[in-house]
Write a protein that holds these residues in place. Structure first.
Motif, mmCIF file in Angstrom:
data_model
loop_
_atom_site.group_PDB
_atom_site.id
_atom_site.type_symbol
_atom_site.label_atom_id
_atom_site.label_comp_id
_atom_site.label_asym_id
_atom_site.label_seq_id
_atom_site.Cartn_x
_atom_site.Cartn_y
_atom_site.Cartn_z
ATOM 1 N N MET A 1 47.790 46.659 51.747
ATOM 2 C CA MET A 1 47.329 45.340 51.119
ATOM 3 C C MET A 1 47.286 45.438 49.619
ATOM 4 O O MET A 1 46.874 46.511 48.990
ATOM 5 N N PRO A 2 47.615 44.524 48.801
ATOM 6 C CA PRO A 2 47.630 44.672 47.396
ATOM 7 C C PRO A 2 46.275 44.967 46.737
ATOM 8 O O PRO A 2 45.278 44.544 47.372
ATOM 9 N N THR A 3 46.311 45.705 45.868
ATOM 10 C CA THR A 3 44.983 46.065 45.166
ATOM 11 C C THR A 3 44.855 45.514 43.828
ATOM 12 O O THR A 3 45.803 45.178 43.048
ATOM 13 N N TYR A 4 43.679 44.780 43.340
ATOM 14 C CA TYR A 4 43.468 44.166 42.184
ATOM 15 C C TYR A 4 42.367 44.675 41.556
ATOM 16 O O TYR A 4 41.582 45.314 42.094
ATOM 17 N N MET A 5 42.384 44.690 40.056
ATOM 18 C CA MET A 5 40.943 44.886 39.480
ATOM 19 C C MET A 5 40.780 43.950 38.586
ATOM 20 O O MET A 5 41.638 43.072 38.036
#
Length: 108
Positions: A1-5
């Motif tokens: 799953m993509p990771t975001y900040m």
């Protein structure tokens, strides 16, 4: 799953409220992220241009955008900036793919 900040800055009013009544803001953030099918990895505070950042996983960029807009609608944020993060393996794949392509610079 993509990771975001997502980096965020609170309004002065929000800091005033939190100073008078400290609360764990990871609780509502976790609820929002999980309601969108994601996972909160962490909430960190910092000093500088932004007041903190959130690391989280969500299914895609559109869902991450929904999360950020939903949080911003509450009115307690002065600024936000979201970045899609890549693992080292993903970065190597991206670089390898880019290395196979060419692109002409302006001829000026």
């Amino acid at each position: 799953m993509p990771t975001y900040m997502t980096q965020f800055a609170y309004t002065a009013d929000t800091w005033r409220k939190l100073a008078r009544n400290p609360e764990d803001r990871s609780i509502p953030i976790r609820g929002l992220v999980e309601s969108l099918g994601g996972r909160l990895l962490g909430l960190y505070y910092m000093w500088g241009e932004y007041d903190g950042f959130i690391l989280y996983e969500l299914p895609d960029a559109r869902t991450a955008t929904v999360a950020v807009i939903t949080a911003a609608l509450a009115g307690h944020l002065r600024a936000v900036r979201t970045t899609h993060l890549f693992t080292v393996a993903e970065g190597m794949e991206i670089l390898g793919n880019a290395g196979k392509l060419t692109y002409a610079a302006p001829k000026g």
